[in-house]
Scaffold this active site. Structure first.
Site, mmCIF file in Angstrom:
data_model
loop_
_atom_site.group_PDB
_atom_site.id
_atom_site.type_symbol
_atom_site.label_atom_id
_atom_site.label_comp_id
_atom_site.label_asym_id
_atom_site.label_seq_id
_atom_site.Cartn_x
_atom_site.Cartn_y
_atom_site.Cartn_z
ATOM 1 N N THR A 138 -29.890 -14.543 -35.950
ATOM 2 C CA THR A 138 -30.573 -13.551 -36.782
ATOM 3 C C THR A 138 -30.262 -13.792 -38.251
ATOM 4 O O THR A 138 -29.264 -14.412 -38.610
ATOM 5 C CB THR A 138 -30.144 -12.124 -36.407
ATOM 6 O OG1 THR A 138 -28.748 -11.956 -36.688
ATOM 7 C CG2 THR A 138 -30.384 -11.848 -34.929
ATOM 8 N N GLU A 162 -18.943 -11.913 -39.312
ATOM 9 C CA GLU A 162 -18.284 -12.586 -40.436
ATOM 10 C C GLU A 162 -16.766 -12.644 -40.258
ATOM 11 O O GLU A 162 -16.000 -12.298 -41.157
ATOM 12 C CB GLU A 162 -18.631 -11.874 -41.763
ATOM 13 C CG GLU A 162 -20.117 -11.795 -42.059
ATOM 14 C CD GLU A 162 -20.773 -13.160 -42.183
ATOM 15 O OE1 GLU A 162 -20.135 -14.085 -42.725
ATOM 16 O OE2 GLU A 162 -21.930 -13.307 -41.712
ATOM 17 N N GLY A 197 -15.339 -15.546 -38.567
ATOM 18 C CA GLY A 197 -14.958 -16.926 -38.307
ATOM 19 C C GLY A 197 -15.329 -17.424 -36.926
ATOM 20 O O GLY A 197 -14.808 -18.442 -36.461
ATOM 21 N N LYS A 198 -16.269 -16.740 -36.276
ATOM 22 C CA LYS A 198 -16.651 -17.116 -34.910
ATOM 23 C C LYS A 198 -17.310 -18.496 -34.856
ATOM 24 O O LYS A 198 -17.002 -19.305 -33.972
ATOM 25 C CB LYS A 198 -17.587 -16.036 -34.349
ATOM 26 C CG LYS A 198 -17.927 -16.186 -32.890
ATOM 27 C CD LYS A 198 -18.577 -14.918 -32.350
ATOM 28 C CE LYS A 198 -19.913 -14.605 -32.990
ATOM 29 N NZ LYS A 198 -19.853 -13.716 -34.155
ATOM 30 N N GLY A 241 -22.301 -11.278 -33.488
ATOM 31 C CA GLY A 241 -21.506 -10.073 -33.686
ATOM 32 C C GLY A 241 -20.512 -9.875 -32.562
ATOM 33 O O GLY A 241 -19.872 -10.812 -32.098
ATOM 34 N N GLY A 290 -9.760 -15.730 -36.451
ATOM 35 C CA GLY A 290 -10.839 -16.553 -36.996
ATOM 36 C C GLY A 290 -10.650 -17.008 -38.422
ATOM 37 O O GLY A 290 -11.289 -17.979 -38.843
ATOM 38 N N SER A 291 -9.782 -16.363 -39.176
ATOM 39 C CA SER A 291 -9.553 -16.755 -40.573
ATOM 40 C C SER A 291 -8.161 -16.289 -40.981
ATOM 41 O O SER A 291 -7.979 -15.139 -41.377
ATOM 42 C CB SER A 291 -10.625 -16.142 -41.484
ATOM 43 O OG SER A 291 -10.434 -16.530 -42.821
ATOM 44 N N LYS A 341 -26.529 -21.109 -28.852
ATOM 45 C CA LYS A 341 -26.653 -19.881 -29.633
ATOM 46 C C LYS A 341 -27.847 -19.115 -29.080
ATOM 47 O O LYS A 341 -29.006 -19.473 -29.332
ATOM 48 C CB LYS A 341 -26.863 -20.212 -31.116
ATOM 49 C CG LYS A 341 -26.945 -18.994 -32.033
ATOM 50 C CD LYS A 341 -25.580 -18.366 -32.244
ATOM 51 C CE LYS A 341 -25.647 -17.205 -33.247
ATOM 52 N NZ LYS A 341 -24.326 -16.609 -33.487
#
Length: 243
Positions: A41, A12, A14-15, A113, A171-172, A37
């Site tokens: 999951t 979580e 921003g990947k 992840g 990422g963010s 990908k």
């Protein structure tokens, strides 16, 4: 052939949005792009996953491939075992990436992840995929407090395996960064031993797709196909009082 592995320092961060920005910039430059990908999951059959999100944002000119899907939001190896499904192996992932590279200018392999999350019960990781595919690794990181340790650990793991880190992308990036976030603009490339190559604004994934595609080049450095000026970005936040 060009294959890049996109990993994060955690979940979580921003990947997927960063991957979509990379794809959008490449497509805008006239390049053919595939996004792979290996293991999705936490998404049920028929539900949109990360590949669908990349295609929504970057456009359906991008080829999307998902190799395995497991329903529980766990590390792929654990999720596969609990679901009684076969894990996806590094050799299969690397082989698929190389095959896609034969017909695309750019292949982006988006991990799940962090770099060393287990893909199977043998402890295989995304680092093994990068080694087998001969691919450089782009690391996506958080902006704020705690990110320096995670970035340095990831960089050390890459170097220990003889893998190349292309650089680092935030990422963010928040609209109103706090002191730690502003200081990290200068500190992140130091601990990574690799350049800061972009900063994706927070909530970019909520933009309309046409807005996302038009703006993506402003978030990524020329080395990633964009026009983001890292020196100007660093000066702006230094002037804002980080030091």
């Amino acid at each position: 052939m060009t294959v890049w592995v996109v990993t994060g320092t955690g979940t979580e961060i921003g990947k997927t949005v960063t991957t979509a920005a990379l794809a959008a910039v490449a497509v805008r430059a006239g390049r053919s792009v595939a996004v792979l990908k290996p293991a999705q999951t936490g998404v049920a059959p028929g539900e949109p996953g990360d590949v669908a999100e990349v295609l929504r944002l970057a456009g359906e000119r991008v080829t999307g491939v998902e190799l395995a899907r497991y329903p529980e939001p766990l590390a792929p190896g654990t999720a596969a075992a609990r679901a009684g499904l076969p894990p996806v192996r590094p050799a299969e992932i690397a082989e698929t990436a190389v095959k896609l590279a034969a017909s695309h200018d750019l292949v982006l392999v988006e991990g799940a992840g962090g770099l060393l999350v287990h893909l199977d019960d043998e402890g295989s990781t995304l680092a093994d995929v990068a080694r087998l595919a001969g691919a450089p690794v782009l690391v996506v990181a958080r902006a704020g407090l705690g990110t320096l340790n995670a970035v340095q650990l990831t960089a050390e793991a890459l170097r220990a395996r003889g893998l190349t880190q292309t650089g680092l992308v935030i990422g963010s990036w928040p609209r109103e960064p706090d002191l730690a976030e502003r200081c990290n603009v200068a500190d992140l490339p130091k601990v990574a031993g690799a350049p800061l190559l972009g900063a994706v604004p927070e909530a970019s994934g909520r933009l309309r797709p046409e807005e996302f595609r038009a703006a993506a080049g402003q978030w990524l450095a020329p080395g990633l196909g964009g026009a983001w000026d890292g020196a100007a970005f660093a000066r702006a936040w230094d002037a804002a009082g980080a030091r």
